[in-house]
Design an enzyme around this catalytic site. Structure first.
Site, PDB file in Angstrom:
ATOM      1  N   CYS A   1       0.842  -1.186   0.000  1.00 18.54           N
ATOM      2  CA  CYS A   1       0.000   0.000   0.000  1.00 18.54           C
ATOM      3  C   CYS A   1       0.884   1.245   0.000  1.00 18.54           C
ATOM      4  O   CYS A   1       1.979   1.250   0.560  1.00 18.54           O
ATOM      5  CB  CYS A   1      -0.904  -0.011   1.228  1.00 18.54           C
ATOM      6  SG  CYS A   1      -2.069   1.380   1.298  1.00 18.54           S
TER       7      CYS A   1
ATOM      8  N   ARG B   1       2.934   4.814   6.356  1.00 22.24           N
ATOM      9  CA  ARG B   1       3.327   4.116   7.589  1.00 22.24           C
ATOM     10  C   ARG B   1       3.865   2.716   7.348  1.00 22.24           C
ATOM     11  O   ARG B   1       4.333   2.059   8.285  1.00 22.24           O
ATOM     12  CB  ARG B   1       2.120   4.032   8.539  1.00 22.24           C
ATOM     13  CG  ARG B   1       1.553   5.374   8.950  1.00 22.24           C
ATOM     14  CD  ARG B   1       0.193   5.219   9.617  1.00 22.24           C
ATOM     15  NE  ARG B   1      -0.810   4.718   8.675  1.00 22.24           N
ATOM     16  CZ  ARG B   1      -2.069   4.444   9.003  1.00 22.24           C
ATOM     17  NH1 ARG B   1      -2.469   4.628  10.256  1.00 22.24           N
ATOM     18  NH2 ARG B   1      -2.925   3.990   8.099  1.00 22.24           N
TER      19      ARG B   1
ATOM     20  N   HIS C   1      -2.221  -4.122   5.314  1.00 25.39           N
ATOM     21  CA  HIS C   1      -1.875  -3.633   6.648  1.00 25.39           C
ATOM     22  C   HIS C   1      -3.121  -3.193   7.408  1.00 25.39           C
ATOM     23  O   HIS C   1      -4.185  -2.946   6.817  1.00 25.39           O
ATOM     24  CB  HIS C   1      -0.886  -2.463   6.549  1.00 25.39           C
ATOM     25  CG  HIS C   1      -1.469  -1.231   5.915  1.00 25.39           C
ATOM     26  ND1 HIS C   1      -2.004  -0.202   6.645  1.00 25.39           N
ATOM     27  CD2 HIS C   1      -1.600  -0.869   4.616  1.00 25.39           C
ATOM     28  CE1 HIS C   1      -2.433   0.742   5.838  1.00 25.39           C
ATOM     29  NE2 HIS C   1      -2.204   0.363   4.588  1.00 25.39           N
TER      30      HIS C   1
ATOM     31  N   ASP D   1       0.388   3.774   1.682  1.00 27.41           N
ATOM     32  CA  ASP D   1       0.321   4.378   3.017  1.00 27.41           C
ATOM     33  C   ASP D   1       1.735   4.648   3.537  1.00 27.41           C
ATOM     34  O   ASP D   1       2.599   3.756   3.514  1.00 27.41           O
ATOM     35  CB  ASP D   1      -0.412   3.416   3.961  1.00 27.41           C
ATOM     36  CG  ASP D   1      -0.776   4.042   5.294  1.00 27.41           C
ATOM     37  OD1 ASP D   1       0.143   4.543   5.975  1.00 27.41           O
ATOM     38  OD2 ASP D   1      -1.954   4.011   5.674  1.00 27.41           O
TER      39      ASP D   1
ATOM     40  N   CYS E   1      -6.060   0.433   7.053  1.00 29.57           N
ATOM     41  CA  CYS E   1      -5.858   0.860   5.666  1.00 29.57           C
ATOM     42  C   CYS E   1      -6.945   1.858   5.264  1.00 29.57           C
ATOM     43  O   CYS E   1      -8.149   1.545   5.320  1.00 29.57           O
ATOM     44  CB  CYS E   1      -5.885  -0.345   4.721  1.00 29.57           C
ATOM     45  SG  CYS E   1      -5.658   0.089   2.981  1.00 29.57           S
TER      46      CYS E   1
END
Length: 240
Positions: A56, A60, A117, A58, A120
């Site tokens: 992803c 993080r 994860h 993302d 999300c």
């Protein structure tokens, strides 16, 4: 030949965010200095990663950080919610499919890992829209809504939520990984190489808050904890 910019002066430092420049300077004095021979070799010989990781976007969940990967070790494709569309050759622009094709047929990776994860945003947005009939048909120009429709088959298999939306969203994120693996197998070269034993597919799920990594056992459909002893040790060690 264009002249090099000295990013130490005020004018040139405005060309990039200050955080990136500071990070680059740390990189130059640390990792690049330690691995300069490795970078030089990669420039001359090209990359030969054995793992394609589809993750992803993302901020993080950076795969290189999670897996302590050095330069050239992992070929990473990141998009919203770590999705892969089914094999559908046409004139549309298929960024993820193109990267997959290059990694498998060009770089000849030996493993494909689909890593989702916790928390999300893409999956959460899909769930919220699915609960609101007015949002179920993405409007023209809504790239995220159309992209997240790739999760619908996984959601259909799960059925309506029987628990809190938070728990359902996490369950759907894992179900989406399983569905994405199925989509990968619609690509002829992925299917053929896996059948021949030269390519292996994997599913993984990362917990942002607790750092726990789960891996999919496709025989049972369960996500099992990876390196539990190392994880326990990390939390048992005082941080200060």
């Amino acid at each position: 030949m264009p002249s090099a910019l000295d990013l130490s002066n005020d004018a040139s430092r405005r060309l990039l965010p200050e955080r990136l420049i500071k990070g680059y300077e740390v990189f130059l004095g640390g990792r690049f200095q330690r691995e300069q021979d490795r970078y030089s070799q990669l420039a001359k010989m090209g990359q030969k990663p054995k793992v394609l990781l589809i993750g992803c976007c993302d901020s993080r969940v950076a795969p290189e950080a999670i897996f302590d990967a050095g330069p050239g070790e992992i070929f990473v494709v990141r998009n919203v919610a770590n999705l892969v569309p089914p094999y559908l050759p046409n004139d549309d622009l298929h960024g993820t499919s193109a990267a997959l094709e290059f990694a498998v047929t060009g770089l000849k990776v030996e493993h494909i890992v689909v890593m989702g994860h916790a928390s999300c945003g893409g999956v959460n947005a899909y769930v919220k829209n699915a609960m609101d009939p007015a949002q179920q048909q993405p409007p023209d120009g809504d790239f995220i809504g159309h992209w997240m429709s790739l999760i619908k088959p996984a959601a259909d298999r799960l059925g309506p939520p029987q628990e809190s939306l938070e728990l359902y969203t996490e369950r759907l994120a894992k179900a989406s990984i399983i569905h994405t693996l199925a989509n990968l197998r619609t690509f002829p070269y992925v299917r053929d190489l896996e059948a021949g034993g030269t390519l292996a597919l994997h599913g993984a799920y990362f917990g942002v808050a607790d750092g726990r990594l789960l891996a999919l056992d496709e025989r049972t459909g369960e996500f099992l904890a990876v390196s539990e002893a190392a994880h326990a040790k990390a939390f048992a060690t005082p941080r200060f």
